[in-house]
Design an enzyme around this catalytic site. Structure first.
Site: not given
Length: 473
Positions: A167, A183, A204, A286, A288-289, A355, A360
Site C-alpha cells: 500500500q 502512511k 492498512e 513512524a 526510522f531505525l 499479517d 526482525e
C-alpha cells in the site's frame, strides 16, 4: 470476615502450599490440582476473593470477570505467593508491574552507534543510540518524548515515494535530519475490515500504526518504533517537496480535492488514490531505525505465519503438535526466543493483526534479544471479532513469559483496564481520538481471552512452572 483476617488466613495457607512446592512439581500438575481442590473442600485453604471493578469508562458489553480465570488466580496464589502475590499486584499501579519482580536489564548497546565521532543531541539520533539488547527504547528516556514532539512538529523538507509493498507509503525527511515512514489516512476511525476480504488484502490503517505504538508502550514491550500522528498540507509538504516521479501522480478530484496515487501491489492505482480535504491530510509517522550499515538486522520467517492463500492452510493450522517441532529448532531451543515470539502474538492478538509473516532482530545482539514489531497497519480492523488463531503459539506451546502474565493479570484485576490506560496514552497524540470506544473495549475482552488460554493450559495437566516462565537474560 474482615480484610485483615482474609490476609492473615491467606498468608497461613500460602505457607502450607510453599512447603509442598517441590513435592507438587514431582507429582505433576494434575496431582497438584486435586490437592488444591481437596484442601479447599476441607477448609485448609482460604482462597482470595479478587475484586471485579468497573470504572466510569467501562463498557456494559464486556464481562469483566470469568470464573475460570478467578479459579486460576486463586490456585496460583496458593501455589506460591512469592511469584503470584496478587494482593501486592492489586495495590500497585500498572506502570510499576515491570519492576515488581524483575530488575531492569539493558545489556549491550549497538556498537556502531554508541560512540560516534561527532556528538549530537538530536532526538532521532539519541533514540537510535539508546537501542539496547532487551528493548528498542526506554520509555523513561527524555529522547523518546522529544522524538515524538519532533515527528509532530518538525518541518518536512523532502518526501519520496516508497515503491513496493502492498500500500502507499512515503519516506519523509525532517529539517533536523530525522526521517520517518508516512502512511496516509484512507478511512475514518470507525471503518472496519471488509468481511469478505482476506487478511492479506485488508487495507492498512494509519490510526492502527499509532495505536500499536501506544499499546506497545503501555504493555511494556518497547519493540514498536516510536510513531505519532500528524496533519500535513499535501501541497507544501508533499507536492512541493518531492521528486518528479511522485509529482506526476498528483491530480485534482472532481470536487477540487488534491489527490495522489502510488506504486505498490494493492490499492495504489488512481482508483484507490489518497485525497486531502482539500489538501490537508492526516497520517502516521513512524521513525526510522538505524541503517543496515550501522546496525544490521536479521529477518526471520515467523513459524506461525499464515499460508497467504485462499485455498490452503498453514502447517500449524492442521498439526496440533506443531509447537514440538518448533521447540526442536536450534534458534528456539535454548533461549528466550520462543517466549518473545509468544509475546509478539499476544501483542498481535490484542490489535487483531493477522499479517505477521516475518520479524526482525538485531544481528549484533545474537539470539537472546527482542523482536522488532513494525508494520502494524492491519491491526484494529474488527471490534466484535477476536481472531483466536493469532494466539496459536500460546495455546499450542502452553507457555507465556512470567512478566507478560503479570501484566495481563493486573489488567484483569484492575482497577484500571487496558481500555482506560490506552485511552489516557492515546490522548497525548495530536490526532486524538485514535481508537473508537468499541476498539478500546475489545482490548479488555481480549485480555480475558488471553488468560483463559493460560487457564486451559494448566487444566490440561501442564505444571505451573512449565507454563509461566521467566525469560532468561
Amino acid at each position: 470476615m474482615d480484610s485483615k483476617n482474609v490476609t492473615n488466613n491467606g498468608t497461613q495457607s500460602v505457607q502450607i502450599s510453599v512447603r509442598q512446592t517441590n513435592l507438587n512439581h514431582r507429582r505433576g500438575a494434575s496431582g497438584f490440582e486435586n490437592q488444591i481442590k481437596n484442601n479447599v473442600s476441607k477448609g485448609s485453604f482460604t482462597l482470595r476473593v479478587l475484586p471485579t471493578v468497573k470504572t466510569s469508562s467501562s463498557s456494559d458489553f464486556v464481562n469483566y470477570s470469568d470464573p475460570d480465570i478467578d479459579y486460576l488466580l486463586k490456585k496460583l496464589f496458593n501455589f506460591t505467593n512469592v511469584m503470584f502475590d496478587f494482593g501486592e499486584l492489586e495495590k500497585i499501579s500498572f506502570e510499576l508491574v515491570d519492576k515488581l519482580h524483575k530488575p531492569i536489564t539493558k545489556g549491550r548497546y549497538l556498537s556502531g552507534l554508541r560512540y560516534p565521532k561527532i556528538h549530537s543531541n538530536k532526538s532521532w539520533l539519541q533514540f537510535q543510540r539508546n537501542i539496547h539488547q532487551t528493548a528498542l527504547y526506554d520509555p523513561m528516556e527524555t529522547d523518546i518524548k522529544n522524538l515524538l514532539n519532533d515527528i509532530t512538529n518538525q518541518r518536512i523538507v523532502r518526501t519520496k515515494l516508497k515503491s513496493g509493498g502492498t500500500q502507499i507509503k512515503l519516506l519523509i525527511s525532517f529539517q533536523n535530519g530525522g526521517s520517518a515512514l508516512f502512511k496516509p489516512m484512507r478511512f475514518a476511525r470507525d471503518v472496519e475490515t471488509i468481511p469478505d476480504h482476506y487478511y492479506f488484502s485488508d487495507y492498512e490503517r494509519h490510526h492502527a500504526e499509532i495505536a500499536a505504538f501506544h499499546l506497545d508502550w503501555v504493555m511494556g514491550f518497547y519493540r514498536v518504533p516510536p510513531t505519532a500522528g500528524r496533519t500535513i498540507n499535501m501541497t507544501s509538504e508533499i507536492l512541493n517537496a518531492t521528486e518528479r516521479k511522485l509529482k506526476m501522480k498528483f491530480y485534482k478530484s472532481p470536487v477540487g480535492n488534491l489527490c495522489f496515487y502510488g506504486d505498490c501491489k494493492y490499492y495504489c492505482d488512481s482508483e484507490h488514490a489518497i485525497c486531502g480535504k482539500p489538501d490537508l491530510i492526516e497520517g502516521s509517522f513512524a521513525t526510522f531505525l538505524p541503517s543496515l550499515d550501522e546496525a544490521d538486522r536479521v529477518t526471520w520467517l515467523n513459524p506461525w505465519r499464515r499460508s497467504y492463500s485462499k485455498y490452503k492452510k498453514a502447517s500449524w493450522e492442521t498439526n496440533s503438535d506443531y509447537c514440538e517441532g518448533v521447540k526442536q529448532e536450534a534458534v528456539y531451543k535454548y533461549s528466550r526466543r520462543l517466549l518473545e515470539l509468544i509475546d509478539m502474538h499476544i501483542f498481535d492478538f490484542l490489535t487483531g493483526n493477522m499479517d505477521r509473516h516475518h520479524y526482525e532482530t538485531y544481528k549484533e545482539f545474537g539470539n537472546n534479544t527482542f523482536y522488532v514489531h513494525y508494520d502494524n497497519g492491519r491491526g484494529f480492523g474488527k471490534t466484535k471479532h477476536d481472531e483466536m488463531s493469532i494466539l496459536a503459539p500460546l495455546y499450542q506451546c502452553c507457555q507465556i513469559s512470567y512478566e507478560t502474565f503479570l501484566k495481563v493479570v493486573k489488567l484483569y484485576i484492575g482497577p484500571q483496564r487496558l481500555s482506560d490506560i490506552m485511552r489516557k496514552s492515546l490522548a497525548k497524540d495530536s490526532l486524538n481520538p485514535i481508537l473508537t470506544e468499541p476498539h478500546l473495549f475489545a482490548l479488555d475482552r481480549r485480555v480475558i481471552k488471553i488468560l483463559k488460554e493460560v487457564s486451559k493450559c494448566i487444566r490440561k495437566g501442564n505444571h505451573i512452572r512449565d507454563v509461566i516462565i521467566h525469560k532468561p537474560y
